[in-house]
Design a protein around this motif. Structure first.
Motif, PDB file in Angstrom:
ATOM      1  N   THR A  58      65.236 -13.518 -18.902  1.00  0.00           N
ATOM      2  CA  THR A  58      64.341 -14.092 -17.896  1.00  0.00           C
ATOM      3  C   THR A  58      64.534 -15.611 -17.869  1.00  0.00           C
ATOM      4  OG1 THR A  58      62.524 -14.507 -19.443  1.00  0.00           O
ATOM      5  CG2 THR A  58      62.606 -12.314 -18.387  1.00  0.00           C
ATOM      6  N   GLU A  59      64.028 -16.226 -16.835  1.00  0.00           N
ATOM      7  CA  GLU A  59      64.155 -17.686 -16.715  1.00  0.00           C
ATOM      8  C   GLU A  59      63.490 -18.389 -17.903  1.00  0.00           C
ATOM      9  OE1 GLU A  59      62.902 -21.129 -13.550  1.00  0.00           O
ATOM     10  OE2 GLU A  59      63.424 -19.147 -12.768  1.00  0.00           O
ATOM     11  N   GLN A  62      65.731 -18.005 -20.872  1.00  0.00           N
ATOM     12  CA  GLN A  62      66.903 -18.870 -20.719  1.00  0.00           C
ATOM     13  C   GLN A  62      66.576 -20.301 -21.125  1.00  0.00           C
ATOM     14  OE1 GLN A  62      68.395 -18.365 -16.727  1.00  0.00           O
ATOM     15  NE2 GLN A  62      69.212 -16.337 -17.163  1.00  0.00           N
ATOM     16  N   LEU A  63      65.408 -20.766 -20.732  1.00  0.00           N
ATOM     17  CA  LEU A  63      64.979 -22.107 -21.129  1.00  0.00           C
ATOM     18  C   LEU A  63      64.838 -22.206 -22.646  1.00  0.00           C
ATOM     19  CD1 LEU A  63      62.401 -22.992 -18.341  1.00  0.00           C
ATOM     20  CD2 LEU A  63      64.616 -24.095 -18.765  1.00  0.00           C
ATOM     21  N   ALA A  64      64.340 -21.151 -23.264  1.00  0.00           N
ATOM     22  CA  ALA A  64      64.192 -21.139 -24.728  1.00  0.00           C
ATOM     23  C   ALA A  64      65.556 -21.143 -25.415  1.00  0.00           C
ATOM     24  CB  ALA A  64      63.373 -19.924 -25.160  1.00  0.00           C
ATOM     25  N   PHE A  65      66.535 -20.494 -24.812  1.00  0.00           N
ATOM     26  CA  PHE A  65      67.886 -20.435 -25.380  1.00  0.00           C
ATOM     27  C   PHE A  65      68.632 -21.765 -25.229  1.00  0.00           C
ATOM     28  CE2 PHE A  65      68.049 -15.677 -25.205  1.00  0.00           C
ATOM     29  CZ  PHE A  65      68.622 -15.458 -26.443  1.00  0.00           C
ATOM     30  N   GLN A  66      68.329 -22.524 -24.192  1.00  0.00           N
ATOM     31  CA  GLN A  66      69.137 -23.676 -23.793  1.00  0.00           C
ATOM     32  C   GLN A  66      69.455 -24.647 -24.929  1.00  0.00           C
ATOM     33  OE1 GLN A  66      67.478 -25.698 -20.443  1.00  0.00           O
ATOM     34  NE2 GLN A  66      69.356 -26.812 -20.018  1.00  0.00           N
ATOM     35  N   GLY A  67      68.462 -25.189 -25.575  1.00  0.00           N
ATOM     36  CA  GLY A  67      68.693 -26.159 -26.652  1.00  0.00           C
ATOM     37  C   GLY A  67      69.429 -25.565 -27.849  1.00  0.00           C
ATOM     38  N   PRO A  68      68.945 -24.432 -28.388  1.00  0.00           N
ATOM     39  CA  PRO A  68      69.637 -23.832 -29.532  1.00  0.00           C
ATOM     40  C   PRO A  68      71.079 -23.422 -29.220  1.00  0.00           C
ATOM     41  CG  PRO A  68      67.407 -22.973 -29.382  1.00  0.00           C
ATOM     42  CD  PRO A  68      67.648 -23.796 -28.142  1.00  0.00           C
TER      43      PRO A  68
END
Length: 188
Positions: A58-59, A62-68
């Protein structure tokens, strides 16, 4: 009428099931993010597997994945794991750390490098698109240490450079095949 009733009951069952599935997915996402943050995953294949999961999320996920994910790709490239994987693909003519360092330098100084979160992909594309491998292969092949301390004649150096370049290009192309499409915000 009975068909409507059966649809409603099926829909109700599905909704409860999807809530349970959603919780399970959130736990999976959290576990994947944790594995990125703790560097438990540090190979191209595993990072790509997680990148695919992130792309299908989900969007919000995806935001949670971005930095890591960005951090994991950077760590992978800078920790020597990237070089080790390249060298695993170039057993006859080990991949040049100078070529990799040169590509990293170019990516870090390229204003277009913000088009992707994937540092490994950016470095591989930089090497391929700017013909860096051929240049570094020529430099490596002309080094006296490649020839037992003697300076090679130009033909010898060219032949060795061709061998380096062929194997190194094959490795870069093999690694780039992990992406069906460029991992970019711009499409390329």
């Amino acid at each position: 009428m009975s068909s409507r009733s059966s649809k409603r009951s099926h829909g109700g069952h599905s909704s409860g099931s999807s809530r349970g599935s959603r919780r399970s997915t959130q736990q999976s996402v959290a576990q994947l993010i944790e594995s990125l943050n703790t560097r438990r995953v540090n190979t191209l294949t595993e990072l790509r597997r997680i990148e695919r999961v992130a792309a299908d999320s989900t969007e919000e996920e995806q935001l949670a994945f971005q930095g890591p994910m960005t951090s994991a790709w950077t760590y992978y490239v800078n920790s020597n794991n990237f070089l080790n994987e390249l060298r695993g693909l170039t057993r006859n003519y080990p991949f040049s750390s100078d070529a990799l360092d040169g590509a990293k330098w170019r990516v870090n100084n390229d204003p277009e490098s913000n088009r992707s979160w994937n540092y490994a992909w950016l470095v591989l594309v930089k090497m391929r698109d700017e013909s860096m491998i051929n240049a570094y292969a020529s430099v490596e092949a002309a080094k006296p240490e490649m020839w037992g301390g003697r300076i090679p004649d130009p033909e010898e150096a060219r032949e060795l450079a061709d061998c380096f370049a062929w194997e190194w290009n094959e490795a870069v192309n093999q690694m780039l095949r992990h992406w069906e499409s460029p991992p970019t915000t711009t499409g390329y």
